[in-house]
Design an enzyme around this catalytic site. Structure first.
Site, mmCIF file in Angstrom:
data_model
loop_
_atom_site.group_PDB
_atom_site.id
_atom_site.type_symbol
_atom_site.label_atom_id
_atom_site.label_comp_id
_atom_site.label_asym_id
_atom_site.label_seq_id
_atom_site.Cartn_x
_atom_site.Cartn_y
_atom_site.Cartn_z
ATOM 1 C CE LYS A 12 15.186 11.525 17.799
ATOM 2 N NZ LYS A 12 16.412 10.731 17.851
ATOM 3 N NE ARG A 45 10.111 -9.656 7.042
ATOM 4 C CZ ARG A 45 9.382 -8.725 7.647
ATOM 5 N NH1 ARG A 45 8.150 -8.982 7.971
ATOM 6 N NH2 ARG A 45 9.888 -7.550 7.920
ATOM 7 C CE LYS A 79 15.572 3.109 23.445
ATOM 8 N NZ LYS A 79 15.372 3.611 22.094
ATOM 9 C CD GLU A 106 19.326 11.954 19.504
ATOM 10 O OE1 GLU A 106 19.853 11.268 18.625
ATOM 11 O OE2 GLU A 106 18.180 11.765 19.923
ATOM 12 C CE LYS A 127 25.660 6.203 24.293
ATOM 13 N NZ LYS A 127 26.113 6.575 22.963
ATOM 14 C CG ASP A 143 13.620 7.080 20.776
ATOM 15 O OD1 ASP A 143 13.788 5.889 20.458
ATOM 16 O OD2 ASP A 143 14.342 8.008 20.371
ATOM 17 C CG HIS A 159 18.936 5.657 25.939
ATOM 18 N ND1 HIS A 159 19.163 4.307 25.887
ATOM 19 C CD2 HIS A 159 18.623 6.023 24.670
ATOM 20 C CE1 HIS A 159 19.008 3.880 24.635
ATOM 21 N NE2 HIS A 159 18.669 4.898 23.883
ATOM 22 C CG ASP A 198 19.504 1.589 27.781
ATOM 23 O OD1 ASP A 198 20.379 2.236 27.180
ATOM 24 O OD2 ASP A 198 18.537 2.117 28.344
ATOM 25 C CG HIS A 199 22.791 2.263 22.464
ATOM 26 N ND1 HIS A 199 21.530 2.727 22.264
ATOM 27 C CD2 HIS A 199 23.610 3.323 22.227
ATOM 28 C CE1 HIS A 199 21.570 4.001 21.917
ATOM 29 N NE2 HIS A 199 22.832 4.390 21.891
HETATM 30 C C1 BG6 Z 1 18.257 5.366 20.378
HETATM 31 C C2 BG6 Z 1 17.042 6.153 20.005
HETATM 32 O O1 BG6 Z 1 17.948 4.403 21.344
HETATM 33 O O2 BG6 Z 1 19.244 6.253 20.894
HETATM 34 C C3 BG6 Z 1 17.395 7.245 19.006
HETATM 35 O O3 BG6 Z 1 16.074 5.290 19.447
HETATM 36 C C4 BG6 Z 1 18.513 8.100 19.513
HETATM 37 O O4 BG6 Z 1 16.265 8.052 18.707
HETATM 38 C C5 BG6 Z 1 19.671 7.238 19.976
HETATM 39 O O5 BG6 Z 1 18.925 8.934 18.454
HETATM 40 C C6 BG6 Z 1 20.727 8.061 20.662
HETATM 41 O O6 BG6 Z 1 21.846 7.254 20.870
HETATM 42 P P1 BG6 Z 1 23.299 7.885 20.927
HETATM 43 O O7 BG6 Z 1 24.176 6.722 21.244
HETATM 44 O O8 BG6 Z 1 23.554 8.506 19.579
HETATM 45 O O9 BG6 Z 1 23.247 8.915 22.005
#
Ligand code: BG6
Length: 504
Positions: A354, A64, A172, A240, A206, A259, A264, A201-202
């Protein structure tokens, strides 16, 4: 929107084959946001440096704020310098080749005029750069804009010329509960065909997550063991060490269950527990994953109270943009059961949080103890059952832990490890998930993305937990100190079943 006709299932022709995607324009909505800076642009620059991007190829960053192409490129250069493997400052010439493929387009997400101008710009790029009308729209905005942008894209009739394709990548979180995920699916599917939609979903991008397929289905010796006859239980930890950092505004409205667990962790459960797909095409893989998710036993209110633990780290409420009386969970542990022939009676324990002691994601398969007391007579009760652990990150690899006789004239046992380490075996650490996912979407391979029913069935497991938590007061929050493995209740969850978490 024109249905995607160019899709072939590339994984079917071989996981090893390198295929350059066809020319296209990638339009990133939310181009001045965190995701673009930290993940997308670094991934694109690394792909460019490794000659994996198509040619011709262009990136249009849409947001924007008013901004010149030059100013946008300068910001991206700083992001790439920070987050990409290839550093622009080390080789300015490479950045100078990359920068001209990027341009900036100012538009409000709801303004018809912005989309009309976007259409004109895309046609111009097709004509001047040869991008052949192929368009990949990436929704990297706040989630509340996803449906609006999809609707506006449809209304603007940006459909490419005959034979070209148009696809939509949706970041996501896809919805915030079952009802909102269903509504979002409906809204997007009113404009795009399912085959054009790539829900990210990243974790699926991996290498170590994809290697679950290879480990399970390219090795004969595992299959006879991978079931209720030999497996005692499964533990999946996604820990994490960092807190919410500057993402408090988003996170406080989401929490660890939405989250991490809905996305994941359930993906890791699905890949660990699924049956072999009949092929590697997207439909066959999605079908098997959905079957596992559907077999997860639904949780009633009492289950939520008994087998789902929530936690919040001390000092969370003092994080920027977090409510001072927040009841958002930053830790979840739970037990799931899969009601099918392979897994009946095998608990799957999941935990994520976390501010835990370390960053580590690991899937551990804990096997049953030996059935007879032969060694117990000489070494006491100290024989640890076998464990296979899939180390998703960091120190990517797999180890098998088993008992071995210690050298010497008496019988004494020790636990020893056979260890596979990606970096040692392949000479390099696995690449970034977003590189794989961006290329797959450009190639039309949806295998590592989520299908609409998959997202909904994952929400249908998680939504009763959210509803129960909304009704019942949370435990005394905060309830764990930063740098610990979460609240005591998480340990009790396993202890009362005669088990214990094993640190990854
Ligand atoms: C994201 C979450 O999808 O994945 C984050 O929103 C999280 O909160 C992250 O930190 C973790 O991803 P990775 O690849 O660092 O394990």
């Amino acid at each position: 929107m024109i249905p995607d006709q160019s899709i072939v299932p590339p994984l079917r022709v071989g996981l090893a084959a390198q295929r350059t995607p066809p020319p296209n324009v990638l339009v990133i909505f939310g181009a001045t946001g965190d995701l673009t800076a930290r993940k997308l642009v670094p991934a694109l620059f690394d792909l460019f440096c490794e000659s994996k991007l198509p040619a011709p190829f262009c990136i249009v960053g849409l947001a924007r704020r008013a901004k010149s192409d030059a100013a946008f490129r300068a910001e991206l250069r700083a992001s790439a310098q920070r987050f990409a493997r290839a550093k622009p400052d080390d080789d300015s010439a490479r950045w100078d080749h990359f920068a001209p493929i990027v341009c900036y387009h100012q538009a409000d997400f709801d303004s018809a005029d912005g989309y009309t101008r976007l259409g004109a710009r895309l046609r111009e790029l097709d004509a001047t750069r040869g991008t052949q009308g192929n368009r990949l729209f990436y929704l990297a905005t706040a989630p509340e804009y996803y449906a609006l942008i999809a609707e506006r894209l449809g209304a603007a009739q940006l459909a490419p010329p005959g034979g070209a394709w148009e696809r939509l990548i949706v970041e996501k979180p896809f919805g915030s509960d079952l009802a909102s995920a269903r509504a979002l699916n409906r809204q997007i599917l009113a404009v795009f065909d399912e085959a054009q939609i790539y829900r990210i979903d990243h974790y699926l991008g991996k290498e170590t997550v994809q290697n679950i397929f290879a480990f399970r289905f390219a090795n004969t010796i595992l299959e006879p063991l991978w079931n209720r006859n030999y497996v005692d239980h499964v533990q999946i930890t996604a820990a994490e060490s960092i807190g919410v950092e500057e993402r408090g505004g988003y996170y406080d409205g989401a929490g660890a269950l939405r989250d991490m667990v809905q996305s994941h962790l359930l993906q890791l459960v699905a890949l660990t527990a699924m049956e072999p797909p009949v092929s590697f095409d997207a439909t066959a893989v999605h079908d098997e994953k959905v079957k596992v998710l559907r077999a997860l036993c639904p949780l009633c209110e009492r289950d939520v109270d008994d087998i789902v633990v929530r936690g919040q780290y001390a000092a969370y409420r003092a994080e920027p943009r977090v409510a001072p009386d927040s009841t958002t969970e930053t830790f979840v542990a739970l037990r799931l059961a899969i009601d099918n022939w392979r897994w009946a009676g095998v608990p799957f324990y999941l935990r994520t949080g976390k501010c835990l002691p370390k960053r580590a994601t690991e899937i551990q398969i804990h096997f049953k103890p030996v059935p007879h007391p032969l060694f117990a007579r000489v070494v006491g009760n100290g024989i640890t059952p076998n464990v296979i652990a899939l180390r998703i990150q960091p120190d990517e690899g797999i180890y098998w832990e088993f008992a071995a006789k210690r050298p010497g004239q008496t019988i004494q046992l020790s636990d020893v490890r056979m260890d596979f380490c990606y970096a040692d075996s392949f000479g390099a650490a696995p690449g970034e998930a977003y590189e794989t996912l961006l290329l797959d979407a450009m190639r039309g391979d949806a295998t590592l993305f989520n299908r609409n029913d998959e997202v909904e069935v994952a929400w249908s497991l998680v939504t009763p937990i959210l509803e129960r938590w909304a009704q019942s007061p949370p435990p005394e929050f905060p309830n764990y100190a930063a740098g610990t493995w979460g609240p005591d209740a998480a340990n009790l969850l396993l202890a009362r079943e005669g088990r214990a978490w094993r640190a990854p």
